[in-house]
Write a protein that holds these residues in place. Sequence first.
Motif, PDB file in Angstrom:
ATOM      1  N   ARG A  28       0.653  -1.165  -0.144  1.00 55.14           N
ATOM      2  CA  ARG A  28      -0.057  -0.032  -0.051  1.00 55.14           C
ATOM      3  C   ARG A  28       0.959   1.325   0.005  1.00 55.14           C
ATOM      4  NH1 ARG A  28      -5.559  -0.377   1.798  1.00 55.14           N
ATOM      5  NH2 ARG A  28      -5.993  -2.411   2.264  1.00 55.14           N
ATOM      6  N   VAL A  29       0.359   2.374  -0.360  1.00 59.04           N
ATOM      7  CA  VAL A  29       0.753   3.728  -0.142  1.00 59.04           C
ATOM      8  C   VAL A  29       0.218   4.641   0.722  1.00 59.04           C
ATOM      9  CG1 VAL A  29       1.821   5.539  -1.466  1.00 59.04           C
ATOM     10  CG2 VAL A  29       1.729   3.274  -2.598  1.00 59.04           C
ATOM     11  N   THR A  30       0.780   4.702   1.763  1.00 61.72           N
ATOM     12  CA  THR A  30      -0.151   5.911   2.678  1.00 61.72           C
ATOM     13  C   THR A  30      -0.285   7.187   1.828  1.00 61.72           C
ATOM     14  OG1 THR A  30       1.074   4.798   4.425  1.00 61.72           O
ATOM     15  CG2 THR A  30      -0.063   7.311   4.832  1.00 61.72           C
ATOM     16  N   ALA A  31      -1.497   7.930   1.970  1.00 59.20           N
ATOM     17  CA  ALA A  31      -1.780   9.162   0.964  1.00 59.20           C
ATOM     18  C   ALA A  31      -2.645   9.791   1.488  1.00 59.20           C
ATOM     19  CB  ALA A  31      -1.947   8.499  -0.270  1.00 59.20           C
ATOM     20  N   PHE A  32      -2.948  10.971   0.988  1.00 61.70           N
ATOM     21  CA  PHE A  32      -4.225  11.851   1.255  1.00 61.70           C
ATOM     22  C   PHE A  32      -4.917  12.206   0.037  1.00 61.70           C
ATOM     23  CE2 PHE A  32      -0.857  15.135   0.822  1.00 61.70           C
ATOM     24  CZ  PHE A  32      -1.424  16.007   0.037  1.00 61.70           C
ATOM     25  N   VAL A  78     -17.273   7.845   3.993  1.00 61.20           N
ATOM     26  CA  VAL A  78     -17.835   7.553   2.856  1.00 61.20           C
ATOM     27  C   VAL A  78     -17.035   6.470   2.167  1.00 61.20           C
ATOM     28  CG1 VAL A  78     -18.159   8.468   0.476  1.00 61.20           C
ATOM     29  CG2 VAL A  78     -18.855   9.648   2.519  1.00 61.20           C
ATOM     30  N   PHE A  79     -15.608   6.479   2.385  1.00 59.24           N
ATOM     31  CA  PHE A  79     -15.137   5.405   1.641  1.00 59.24           C
ATOM     32  C   PHE A  79     -15.225   4.177   2.586  1.00 59.24           C
ATOM     33  CE2 PHE A  79     -12.394   8.588  -0.638  1.00 59.24           C
ATOM     34  CZ  PHE A  79     -11.865   8.106  -1.810  1.00 59.24           C
ATOM     35  N   ASN A  80     -15.320   4.132   3.877  1.00 59.46           N
ATOM     36  CA  ASN A  80     -15.758   2.700   4.566  1.00 59.46           C
ATOM     37  C   ASN A  80     -16.694   2.164   3.860  1.00 59.46           C
ATOM     38  OD1 ASN A  80     -14.956   1.273   6.714  1.00 59.46           O
ATOM     39  ND2 ASN A  80     -16.427   1.896   8.014  1.00 59.46           N
ATOM     40  N   TYR A  82     -18.263   2.997   0.730  1.00 56.73           N
ATOM     41  CA  TYR A  82     -18.304   2.801  -0.753  1.00 56.73           C
ATOM     42  C   TYR A  82     -16.947   2.319  -1.388  1.00 56.73           C
ATOM     43  CZ  TYR A  82     -22.864   5.162  -0.556  1.00 56.73           C
ATOM     44  OH  TYR A  82     -24.005   5.646  -0.177  1.00 56.73           O
ATOM     45  N   PHE A  83     -16.065   2.668  -0.731  1.00 49.78           N
ATOM     46  CA  PHE A  83     -14.581   2.314  -1.163  1.00 49.78           C
ATOM     47  C   PHE A  83     -13.595   1.920  -0.121  1.00 49.78           C
ATOM     48  CE2 PHE A  83     -16.436   5.879  -3.495  1.00 49.78           C
ATOM     49  CZ  PHE A  83     -16.489   5.324  -4.814  1.00 49.78           C
ATOM     50  N   PRO A  84     -14.091   0.782   0.504  1.00 48.41           N
ATOM     51  CA  PRO A  84     -13.200   0.303   1.703  1.00 48.41           C
ATOM     52  C   PRO A  84     -11.893  -0.237   1.601  1.00 48.41           C
ATOM     53  CG  PRO A  84     -14.840  -1.285   1.210  1.00 48.41           C
ATOM     54  CD  PRO A  84     -15.221  -0.148   0.224  1.00 48.41           C
ATOM     55  N   GLU A  85     -11.423  -0.515   0.453  1.00 50.17           N
ATOM     56  CA  GLU A  85     -10.429  -1.049  -0.081  1.00 50.17           C
ATOM     57  C   GLU A  85      -9.223  -0.145   0.210  1.00 50.17           C
ATOM     58  OE1 GLU A  85     -12.864  -0.869  -1.765  1.00 50.17           O
ATOM     59  OE2 GLU A  85     -12.405  -0.778  -3.983  1.00 50.17           O
ATOM     60  N   TYR A  86      -9.553   1.288   0.256  1.00 48.39           N
ATOM     61  CA  TYR A  86      -8.539   2.454   0.242  1.00 48.39           C
ATOM     62  C   TYR A  86      -8.250   2.630   1.769  1.00 48.39           C
ATOM     63  CZ  TYR A  86      -9.366   3.716  -4.735  1.00 48.39           C
ATOM     64  OH  TYR A  86      -9.395   3.668  -5.923  1.00 48.39           O
ATOM     65  N   LEU A  87      -8.775   2.002   2.699  1.00 50.41           N
ATOM     66  CA  LEU A  87      -8.521   2.347   4.152  1.00 50.41           C
ATOM     67  C   LEU A  87      -7.911   1.345   4.728  1.00 50.41           C
ATOM     68  CD1 LEU A  87     -12.105   3.587   4.965  1.00 50.41           C
ATOM     69  CD2 LEU A  87     -10.260   4.921   4.317  1.00 50.41           C
ATOM     70  N   PHE A  88      -7.018   1.655   5.616  1.00 53.14           N
ATOM     71  CA  PHE A  88      -6.050   0.771   6.332  1.00 53.14           C
ATOM     72  C   PHE A  88      -6.063   1.176   7.727  1.00 53.14           C
ATOM     73  CE2 PHE A  88      -1.891  -0.194   8.386  1.00 53.14           C
ATOM     74  CZ  PHE A  88      -1.783  -1.684   8.014  1.00 53.14           C
ATOM     75  N   TYR A  89      -6.802   0.046   8.433  1.00 53.04           N
ATOM     76  CA  TYR A  89      -7.019   0.378  10.147  1.00 53.04           C
ATOM     77  C   TYR A  89      -5.577   0.132  10.752  1.00 53.04           C
ATOM     78  CZ  TYR A  89      -9.219   0.495  14.560  1.00 53.04           C
ATOM     79  OH  TYR A  89      -9.646   0.673  16.069  1.00 53.04           O
ATOM     80  N   LYS A  91      -4.289  -0.343  14.443  1.00 56.33           N
ATOM     81  CA  LYS A  91      -4.962  -0.799  15.608  1.00 56.33           C
ATOM     82  C   LYS A  91      -4.130   0.291  16.864  1.00 56.33           C
ATOM     83  CE  LYS A  91      -6.107  -5.443  14.656  1.00 56.33           C
ATOM     84  NZ  LYS A  91      -5.569  -6.926  15.028  1.00 56.33           N
ATOM     85  N   ASP A  92      -2.987   0.399  16.774  1.00 54.20           N
ATOM     86  CA  ASP A  92      -2.263   1.115  17.821  1.00 54.20           C
ATOM     87  C   ASP A  92      -2.884   2.543  17.873  1.00 54.20           C
ATOM     88  OD1 ASP A  92      -1.181   1.651  15.506  1.00 54.20           O
ATOM     89  OD2 ASP A  92       0.819   1.639  16.339  1.00 54.20           O
ATOM     90  N   LEU A  93      -3.036   2.855  16.506  1.00 58.13           N
ATOM     91  CA  LEU A  93      -3.595   4.503  16.596  1.00 58.13           C
ATOM     92  C   LEU A  93      -5.156   4.500  16.654  1.00 58.13           C
ATOM     93  CD1 LEU A  93      -1.309   5.846  13.563  1.00 58.13           C
ATOM     94  CD2 LEU A  93      -1.158   6.133  16.190  1.00 58.13           C
ATOM     95  N   LYS A  94      -5.770   3.393  16.565  1.00 59.85           N
ATOM     96  CA  LYS A  94      -7.300   3.384  16.743  1.00 59.85           C
ATOM     97  C   LYS A  94      -7.854   3.963  15.875  1.00 59.85           C
ATOM     98  CE  LYS A  94      -6.657   2.482  21.780  1.00 59.85           C
ATOM     99  NZ  LYS A  94      -6.913   3.029  23.154  1.00 59.85           N
ATOM    100  N   LYS A  95      -7.551   4.013  14.472  1.00 62.63           N
ATOM    101  CA  LYS A  95      -8.253   4.683  13.422  1.00 62.63           C
ATOM    102  C   LYS A  95      -7.900   4.244  12.176  1.00 62.63           C
ATOM    103  CE  LYS A  95      -4.938   8.485  13.055  1.00 62.63           C
ATOM    104  NZ  LYS A  95      -4.583   9.973  13.279  1.00 62.63           N
ATOM    105  N   HIS A  96      -8.760   4.585  11.012  1.00 60.94           N
ATOM    106  CA  HIS A  96      -8.375   4.108   9.917  1.00 60.94           C
ATOM    107  C   HIS A  96      -7.513   5.399   9.032  1.00 60.94           C
ATOM    108  CE1 HIS A  96     -11.971   1.687   9.904  1.00 60.94           C
ATOM    109  NE2 HIS A  96     -11.253   0.996   9.246  1.00 60.94           N
ATOM    110  N   LEU A  97      -6.866   4.983   8.119  1.00 57.04           N
ATOM    111  CA  LEU A  97      -5.997   5.685   7.397  1.00 57.04           C
ATOM    112  C   LEU A  97      -6.215   5.353   5.946  1.00 57.04           C
ATOM    113  CD1 LEU A  97      -2.709   5.480   9.251  1.00 57.04           C
ATOM    114  CD2 LEU A  97      -4.256   7.198   9.502  1.00 57.04           C
ATOM    115  N   PHE A  98      -5.806   6.641   5.052  1.00 58.24           N
ATOM    116  CA  PHE A  98      -5.878   6.310   3.616  1.00 58.24           C
ATOM    117  C   PHE A  98      -4.666   5.609   3.058  1.00 58.24           C
ATOM    118  CE2 PHE A  98      -9.170   9.539   3.179  1.00 58.24           C
ATOM    119  CZ  PHE A  98     -10.143   8.982   2.574  1.00 58.24           C
ATOM    120  N   ALA A  99      -4.657   4.375   2.752  1.00 56.31           N
ATOM    121  CA  ALA A  99      -3.216   3.733   2.198  1.00 56.31           C
ATOM    122  C   ALA A  99      -3.784   2.804   0.926  1.00 56.31           C
ATOM    123  CB  ALA A  99      -2.905   2.855   3.311  1.00 56.31           C
ATOM    124  N   VAL A 100      -3.579   3.574  -0.137  1.00 56.97           N
ATOM    125  CA  VAL A 100      -4.107   3.017  -1.592  1.00 56.97           C
ATOM    126  C   VAL A 100      -3.177   1.607  -1.796  1.00 56.97           C
ATOM    127  CG1 VAL A 100      -4.268   3.528  -3.899  1.00 56.97           C
ATOM    128  CG2 VAL A 100      -4.354   5.334  -2.077  1.00 56.97           C
TER     129      VAL A 100
END
Length: 328
Positions: A28-32, A78-80, A82-89, A91-100
Amino acid sequence: MIFRDGDILHTRDGFIFYTFGYCHPEGRVTAFLKYIPEDHAKLFQLNWINHKWLFKGKYLLRPKQLFSPQVYSRLISVFNEYFPEYLFYRKDLKKHLFAVPLKLVEEVYTPCSALTSLLRKQDRDWLEEKIVKLIKLLSRRTSIPLEFFGVHGSICLGMHGEKSDMDVAVYGSSNYRSVIQALKQLEKEGTIELSKSSLVEIIKCNVGWFENSRFVINAIRLGEEIKCKKEAVRLHGEALIKCRVVDDSESMFRPSIYKVESCKVIEGSEKARKVEKVVSMVGLYRSIAKRGDWIIVKGMLEEILEEEQFRIVIGSGLEDEYMGLIPT
């Protein structure tokens, strides 16, 4: 392929992401997210900039408040759905990030390759000609070869207009510092005008006008300046501290890193006294503090477990995160 901060990703679904930082999850690639296809805009229910960008025959939109916590939360939601594959959870940060996922990336545009293409192009338009002229001027003044420069933003994607900025990339910390010094000298000579619309711009000296067009110059790490390792963190909540900068050598990059000492806790856990680094995910705080400066910082206190180190991160999604200079 090594993905560096600022590389542009065009995905299968027509989204355009900008790579964030240099260290990414496997595959994946971490991105915004920067641009959204007009066809998908109705899903997001956001306020859009009153301009459309035409890219590969399709119109793209940008939210007015792209980097606010509220908009980011909406994008994730919205991504979660309609486009959940773009998100990476994380666990330690307790949140989703964009990671393409790499499998969704159709094309990659890098600043260095964009400049190479422009230098070879025979029929450059007026803005392309001007950014090439600016980069060649900076290269001559600093004796930095053109290969250490790049073209970013809408010009990189070939979707610029009359009001577009000239986004210039400089590879390497020492090269970037040399370019900033050259800009100061060029302003004294009247060749450029540096922007002074805010204290941040006055300090950073990386924004200005060249032949009536606005330019922005930012730094990208060279390959030898990239150091990645897996880190697990523990969150200790929001903290407000003041501390002294002891090393600003990585402050021009994104994320920008300041090594600090003598931390005093104003709000939050007393563990914040142990903070050794301030890390800003927000580009605004690049290069705003120098060695010896006292700063005030509000952000998320994180403990790097394997190293037993503490840092404060600005841009974690909390409200009212910031970094500022303390007058002495």
